[in-house]
Write a protein that holds these residues in place. Structure first.
Motif, PDB file in Angstrom:
ATOM      1  N   GLN A   1       1.421  12.076  -9.288  1.00 19.99           N
ATOM      2  CA  GLN A   1       1.069  10.870  -8.720  1.00 19.99           C
ATOM      3  C   GLN A   1      -0.102  10.159  -9.192  1.00 19.99           C
ATOM      4  N   LEU A   2      -1.159  11.120  -9.395  1.00 22.07           N
ATOM      5  CA  LEU A   2      -2.247  10.733  -9.801  1.00 22.07           C
ATOM      6  C   LEU A   2      -2.127  10.155 -11.372  1.00 22.07           C
ATOM      7  N   LEU A   3      -1.175  10.808 -12.401  1.00 22.31           N
ATOM      8  CA  LEU A   3      -1.074  10.246 -13.836  1.00 22.31           C
ATOM      9  C   LEU A   3      -0.245   9.016 -13.465  1.00 22.31           C
ATOM     10  N   ASN A   4       0.759   8.874 -12.593  1.00 28.64           N
ATOM     11  CA  ASN A   4       1.701   7.530 -12.383  1.00 28.64           C
ATOM     12  C   ASN A   4       0.610   6.434 -11.936  1.00 28.64           C
ATOM     13  N   ALA A   5      -0.205   6.787 -10.912  1.00 30.94           N
ATOM     14  CA  ALA A   5      -1.201   5.625 -10.611  1.00 30.94           C
ATOM     15  C   ALA A   5      -1.981   5.200 -11.762  1.00 30.94           C
TER      16      ALA A   5
ATOM     17  N   VAL B   1       0.797  -1.274   0.155  1.00 27.03           N
ATOM     18  CA  VAL B   1      -0.046  -0.114  -0.012  1.00 27.03           C
ATOM     19  C   VAL B   1       1.036   1.352   0.074  1.00 27.03           C
ATOM     20  N   SER B   2       0.876   1.940  -1.101  1.00 21.51           N
ATOM     21  CA  SER B   2       1.692   3.052  -1.330  1.00 21.51           C
ATOM     22  C   SER B   2       1.138   4.316  -1.693  1.00 21.51           C
ATOM     23  N   ARG B   3       1.796   5.508  -1.647  1.00 22.50           N
ATOM     24  CA  ARG B   3       1.593   6.598  -2.522  1.00 22.50           C
ATOM     25  C   ARG B   3       1.939   6.234  -3.815  1.00 22.50           C
ATOM     26  N   ALA B   4       1.997   7.061  -4.782  1.00 17.34           N
ATOM     27  CA  ALA B   4       2.280   6.748  -6.056  1.00 17.34           C
ATOM     28  C   ALA B   4       3.729   7.387  -6.900  1.00 17.34           C
ATOM     29  N   GLY B   5       4.649   7.635  -6.019  1.00 19.68           N
ATOM     30  CA  GLY B   5       5.692   8.323  -6.452  1.00 19.68           C
ATOM     31  C   GLY B   5       6.561   7.059  -7.365  1.00 19.68           C
ATOM     32  N   ALA B   6       7.068   7.630  -8.508  1.00 16.03           N
ATOM     33  CA  ALA B   6       7.245   6.698  -9.684  1.00 16.03           C
ATOM     34  C   ALA B   6       8.277   5.911  -9.231  1.00 16.03           C
ATOM     35  N   ASN B   7       9.452   6.284  -8.407  1.00 15.85           N
ATOM     36  CA  ASN B   7      10.319   5.393  -8.077  1.00 15.85           C
ATOM     37  C   ASN B   7       9.747   4.184  -7.341  1.00 15.85           C
ATOM     38  N   THR B   8       9.271   4.266  -6.099  1.00 11.49           N
ATOM     39  CA  THR B   8       8.726   3.330  -5.440  1.00 11.49           C
ATOM     40  C   THR B   8       7.774   2.636  -6.396  1.00 11.49           C
TER      41      THR B   8
ATOM     42  N   ILE C   1      -2.488   5.112  -3.257  1.00 11.43           N
ATOM     43  CA  ILE C   1      -3.306   6.108  -2.832  1.00 11.43           C
ATOM     44  C   ILE C   1      -2.415   7.520  -3.424  1.00 11.43           C
ATOM     45  N   PRO C   2      -2.753   7.869  -4.481  1.00 15.61           N
ATOM     46  CA  PRO C   2      -1.844   8.978  -4.985  1.00 15.61           C
ATOM     47  C   PRO C   2      -2.070  10.141  -4.107  1.00 15.61           C
ATOM     48  N   LEU C   3      -0.940  10.985  -4.076  1.00 10.88           N
ATOM     49  CA  LEU C   3      -0.962  12.284  -3.519  1.00 10.88           C
ATOM     50  C   LEU C   3      -2.095  13.131  -4.384  1.00 10.88           C
ATOM     51  N   PRO C   4      -3.040  13.899  -3.813  1.00  3.95           N
ATOM     52  CA  PRO C   4      -4.217  14.442  -4.549  1.00  3.95           C
ATOM     53  C   PRO C   4      -3.654  15.734  -5.284  1.00  3.95           C
ATOM     54  N   LYS C   5      -4.086  16.061  -6.344  1.00  2.70           N
ATOM     55  CA  LYS C   5      -3.852  17.386  -6.762  1.00  2.70           C
ATOM     56  C   LYS C   5      -4.164  18.536  -6.043  1.00  2.70           C
TER      57      LYS C   5
END
Length: 354
Positions: A284-288, A252-259, A273-277
């Motif tokens: 992070q929304l786009l990565n996810a 379960v993670s944020r959506a930082g690209a490296n991770t 669970i991406p960081l909201p705009k």
């Protein structure tokens, strides 16, 4: 004697990819240096590598009105001047930038001295610092095809990943974190700076989760709760992420690209669970979305995050582990560390005309 300078910082995502490159860079560069900020986490991350660290003044753009933003031009000019003095001393053949506001003074100082700069962008969309840096770079290497297409000098090469990610064993890793092999392990991480919304929700759902799972919770600096429960292990930050991943069954993670690329390379079912705009630029929304569209992740928007929705999403993720395994086979993630190192090695001992 070939020399390279590494730079980048602000979050661990702008620093840790350098660690993946170091074993390869040491084969071609006699001297490796790092330029970062005075108080950033990059200093601590680099401290154990044997790479000499230099500091320059840096300032971050705050994405809302604040008088602190008016100081940016002055601090940036000071940072560029200080970075220039360091580069004049080190005389690098090439600079590798991982971006972030920490890297910008170094890139600008390098341009004035005609030192070639290679930059890497990890996210689906290009960040502000790298958009500015791109004008002064020979190439901007990217993890996502979309980022490369948005730049004249963009080249999609993939994400640099540490080899240790693929050698850590589950048995040893479980021991490191005081976990057992009797229940599946959920790895929860909010990124290097932590994530209050995720931390609060995991703790709110903890009693229900611990009935089925164990929880390894990387909660970020200053965010320890002090909760002591069997099957729950919390830690602020770890430099042993390879063991954290190896011990886990789902993430379960944020959506930082490296991770996200690390989890995908290890074929870990992931709930993002991406960081909201609004509190970010929306990267992070786009990565996810990218990984969800390929069937490699399940996304739970933060606005829908509650202990109940979190437990349901985790249960669904775990029950569909085999389906995710098939998707990972269809979309393997390449480790780009050696390819990036080859590009950088092409600049060693290159003469400049000042």
């Amino acid at each position: 004697m070939a020399t390279i300078v590494l730079t980048g910082g602000g979050t661990a995502g702008h620093v840790t990819p350098h660690l993946a490159l170091l074993p390869y860079l040491k084969k071609d560069f006699d001297k490796i240096y790092y330029i970062g900020s005075f108080g950033g986490m990059e200093k601590n991350i680099i401290a154990n590598t044997g790479v000499k660290y230099y500091s320059v003044p840096c300032v971050k753009l705050i994405r809302k009105f604040t008088f602190k933003n008016f100081t940016i031009p002055f601090t940036l000019c000071k940072g560029v001047a200080e970075a220039g003095k360091i580069l004049d001393e080190l005389k690098p053949d090439v600079i590798f930038s991982k971006g972030g506001y920490v890297a910008l003074p170094v890139v600008l100082a390098a341009k004035k001295r005609r030192i070639p700069v290679i930059c890497h962008e990890s996210d689906y969309s290009v960040g502000l610092a790298n958009k500015i840096s791109a004008r002064y770079c020979e190439k901007v290497l990217t993890s996502f095809p979309s980022a490369a297409k948005s730049l004249k000098n963009g080249v999609c090469i993939g994400a640099p990943l540490k080899n240790s990610l693929f050698t850590a064993t589950k048995a040893d890793s479980l021991k490191i974190f005081g976990l057992s092999n009797k229940k599946p392990v959920i790895l929860v991480t909010g990124g290097s700076l932590g994530a209050k919304a995720i931390n609060d929700c995991i703790r709110g759902a903890l009693d229900e989760l611990l009935q089925k799972y164990q929880v390894l919770h990387i909660c970020g600096k200053g965010n320890l709760s002090g909760i002591k429960k069997s099957g729950y292990f919390e830690i602020e930050f770890t430099d042993k992420m390879e063991n954290a991943f190896a011990s886990s069954d789902i993430c379960v993670s944020r959506a930082g690209a490296n991770t996200v690329f690390e989890m995908a390379s290890l074929k870990k079912p992931m709930l993002l669970i991406p960081l909201p705009k609004g509190v970010s630029r929306g990267d992070q929304l786009l990565n996810a979305e990218y990984f969800e569209n390929k069937g490699l992740a399940k996304v739970l928007p933060q606005e829908n995050l509650t202990p109940a929705t979190l437990v349901r999403a985790i249960d669904e993720l775990f029950c569909n582990s085999l389906r995710f395994a098939e998707k990972f086979k269809a979309h393997p993630v390449k480790n780009a560390a050696s390819d990036i190192a080859v590009i950088l090695a092409g600049y060693k001992n290159r003469k400049r005309t000042d």
